[in-house]
Every structure is written in C-alpha cells, then in structure tokens.
Design a protein around this motif. Structure first.
Motif, PDB file in Angstrom:
ATOM      1  N   UNK A  88     -10.015  79.248 -59.041  1.00 31.41           N
ATOM      2  CA  UNK A  88      -8.986  79.197 -60.074  1.00 31.41           C
ATOM      3  C   UNK A  88      -7.682  78.577 -59.586  1.00 31.41           C
ATOM      4  N   UNK A  89      -7.512  78.423 -58.275  1.00 26.63           N
ATOM      5  CA  UNK A  89      -6.238  77.956 -57.717  1.00 26.63           C
ATOM      6  C   UNK A  89      -5.803  76.597 -58.258  1.00 26.63           C
ATOM      7  N   UNK A  90      -6.649  75.567 -58.288  1.00 27.85           N
ATOM      8  CA  UNK A  90      -6.183  74.248 -58.750  1.00 27.85           C
ATOM      9  C   UNK A  90      -5.647  74.252 -60.187  1.00 27.85           C
ATOM     10  N   UNK A  91      -6.220  75.068 -61.044  1.00 22.53           N
ATOM     11  CA  UNK A  91      -5.776  75.093 -62.428  1.00 22.53           C
ATOM     12  C   UNK A  91      -4.625  76.030 -62.703  1.00 22.53           C
ATOM     13  N   UNK A  92      -4.247  76.840 -61.702  1.00 29.68           N
ATOM     14  CA  UNK A  92      -3.169  77.816 -61.891  1.00 29.68           C
ATOM     15  C   UNK A  92      -2.215  77.766 -60.695  1.00 29.68           C
ATOM     16  N   UNK A  93      -1.552  76.622 -60.470  1.00 28.71           N
ATOM     17  CA  UNK A  93      -0.697  76.497 -59.290  1.00 28.71           C
ATOM     18  C   UNK A  93       0.464  77.487 -59.267  1.00 28.71           C
ATOM     19  N   UNK A  94       0.944  77.893 -60.435  1.00 34.93           N
ATOM     20  CA  UNK A  94       2.049  78.845 -60.475  1.00 34.93           C
ATOM     21  C   UNK A  94       1.679  80.225 -59.976  1.00 34.93           C
ATOM     22  N   UNK A  95       0.381  80.501 -59.918  1.00 35.17           N
ATOM     23  CA  UNK A  95      -0.112  81.808 -59.470  1.00 35.17           C
ATOM     24  C   UNK A  95      -0.792  81.707 -58.106  1.00 35.17           C
ATOM     25  N   UNK A  96      -0.377  80.716 -57.312  1.00 38.04           N
ATOM     26  CA  UNK A  96      -0.995  80.519 -56.004  1.00 38.04           C
ATOM     27  C   UNK A  96      -0.847  81.763 -55.129  1.00 38.04           C
ATOM     28  N   UNK A  97       0.328  82.360 -55.124  1.00 40.31           N
ATOM     29  CA  UNK A  97       0.547  83.535 -54.281  1.00 40.31           C
ATOM     30  C   UNK A  97      -0.351  84.689 -54.711  1.00 40.31           C
TER      31      UNK A  97
END
Length: 321
Positions: free
Chosen positions: A34-43
């Motif tokens: 899911x990381x590539x599509x949700x960069x704002x939630x990387x942490x």
C-alpha cells in the motif's frame, strides 16, 4: 486527501485483521504493497510493517523497514517506538537508538502547532456550545461529522483537533494538559459568554473530554466509547467537580472489546466519588458510534440547553490557568 484517508483506513483494517489472526507475514506484505499509493501514510504503514515483521521473527528486516521510511522523511514520536510491545525485539539492534533520536527530533519539531477548529453554527441563537473531541487517528472534521446533529438541535459545535501527533497523520490525546490548552485555543475565538459548555468526545477524545470537564468550565460531559483508565481521576479532580454539580453520560457498546471493561470500572469509580454519571449500554455495538446516534443526540443534550452559567473570568474559556 479525504479519499486517501478512506483508502488508508481500509488498508489499516485489513492489516489489523491479519495481526489479530496471527498472519504476520501476510499483513506485512499487504501494508508494504500500500505504500506507493499512500505516500502521506508512509510512517504509519512502515510502523505496521515493522510490528508485523518483528512478530514474525524478522526483527532486522523490521528495523530496516523503519530506517528506510525514516530516510524518506517519516517520523514517529519516541513513545511509539520505545513502548510498543511488538517492537521489543528491535531495541537491542544496532541502529535502533539512532532511529529513535532522529525520529523523535522530527516529531518534536512538528508538535504543538495549533489547527483551527471546525465550527458549525445553528440557524438561530445557540442554546449552548458542544466541544467535540475526535478519537485517536482522527481529526476535527471527523468529530464534526459524528456530532453534527447537535447543530440542528440549536447547539454551536466546536470540533477540536489535537496538536499531539505520534506520526505525521496520527493524532491523539496522550497528555491531558496539552489537550486542555488545545481546547482553550479553539474556544478563545468563539463567543460563548453565558452559554453552557458540554464536553463531548469519542474514544481517546472521550477520555480527554472527561478530564477537561472535571477541571474546566463545562456543565456536563457526553462521551461515546471513552478510553478511560481506572484510577485516572483522583479526589483532587472529582471533589471540586461534584461540588459544582458536574454531570456526565457515557454511551458504551456492549460489544466494545477495546475499552468496555476499563470504561465500566472508571464509571463505577466516578460514581463512587459522588459524580452523577449515567451509563447507557448499547447492545451489539462495538468501538464506534451507535447507528442511531444522530437521533439520540438532541435528547441527550436537551437537559443542558439554554442553562444560564456564570460569566467566565478573564482569559480564554477553558484556560488551564
């Protein structure tokens, strides 16, 4: 951003389901994807991956996941890294202490920045002010949506966003003193002279609402699924609140396995201290609002509507001083 939040919460729910079922490797793979599509939630996603990998017996890979996210700009409050039991296996590894130091430095730099409240005004003269506090991982717009029925009932709704963050996107209310300041800041620009204040909140916001009501100018608190902690409120808080006639009401789902038992104990403690605290147990409801909450809310607020209150002393309403 709203669509991204919705998508993140859908992923989060699936990841938590894998965590609860012990499918750690599968949950980590899902969060990573899911990381590539949700960069704002990387942490948040990196933290989830690290927890799951650590539980799967892969602590070095878990630490590498956090370091990679850190290098990309992510950060976490120190408490999240050093108190999460899932990450216990990482704390003796080389590089963990530096991770904590750098991450917490970024978290400290981002802390305390006030966010304007969401204010919703009724059509006519307000009958009172409902101060609504969001749950953990949410923000003021979430609280405003959940408590919106108060506006149609004539209440001025002030939804407050916590300034306390454990990741760039995850806000909660771990420090009650900071929470009181956040509420005071939100109310400072609102004309509430002579109007009754009711503290409202969900989950962690419910805990903060009860604390603020005990210590501040609210005439009552109304909370849903509050994440209360037994023994949290001593006689120094409850005694003055009882003497000035504070009342409270707790809505608690019978299926709320997240907070139910501690909340029941805490309500019993508040009652034992002499506080008038009603408890509504809602059958079949988990850690969420009852589906008919909008229909319930006007009647729950009705006893406080239009109540005359003394003018507050000089300074912002809700000031801790």
């Amino acid at each position: 951003m709203t669509d991204d939040r919705t998508r993140y919460r859908a992923v989060e729910e699936q990841v938590f389901a894998h965590h609860r079922a012990g499918r750690y490797a599968e949950g980590a793979a899902l969060a990573r994807a899911a990381v590539p599509g949700l960069p704002g939630w990387r942490a948040d996603l990196a933290h989830a991956v690290a927890c799951l990998l650590a539980l799967a017996g892969r602590p070095a890979e878990a630490l590498a996941e956090l370091i990679e996210a850190l290098d990309a700009g992510a950060w976490w409050d120190r408490r999240l890294l050093v108190t999460d039991d899932d990450l216990a296996g990482l704390r003796t590894l080389d590089g963990f202490d530096r991770l904590v130091e750098v991450a917490h430095g970024r978290a400290s730099a981002a802390a305390g920045k006030p966010v304007p409240p969401v204010v919703r005004r009724p059509a006519g003269t307000p009958v009172g002010v409902l101060v609504a506090l969001h749950g953990a991982g949410e923000e003021a717009p979430d609280a405003a949506r959940c408590w919106a029925a108060a506006v149609d009932a004539g209440w001025l709704l002030v939804a407050v966003t916590s300034t306390q963050r454990s990741t760039p996107t995850y806000r909660s209310w771990p420090d009650h003193r900071i929470g009181v300041r956040d509420i005071a800041s939100a109310l400072a620009a609102v004309d509430a002279s002579g109007l009754p204040l009711v503290a409202a909140g969900f989950s962690a916001g419910g805990r903060q609402a009860v604390h603020w009501a005990l210590t501040g100018p609210a005439v009552a608190f109304l909370v849903v699924g509050p994440a209360l902690r037994p023994g949290q409120f001593g006689a120094d808080l409850t005694g003055p609140a009882v003497r000035r006639g504070l009342t409270g009401r707790v809505l608690l789902g019978d299926a709320d396995d997240e907070v139910r038992d501690d909340a029941l104990t805490s309500v019993a403690e508040l009652r034992a201290a002499g506080l008038d605290c009603a408890l509504d147990r809602v059958p079949g409801v988990g850690h969420t609002f009852p589906v008919d909450f909008a229909d319930r809310l006007p009647a729950l607020l009705a006893p406080y509507a239009g109540r005359r209150v003394a003018r507050q002393p000089a300074g912002p309403i809700g000031s801790p001083e």
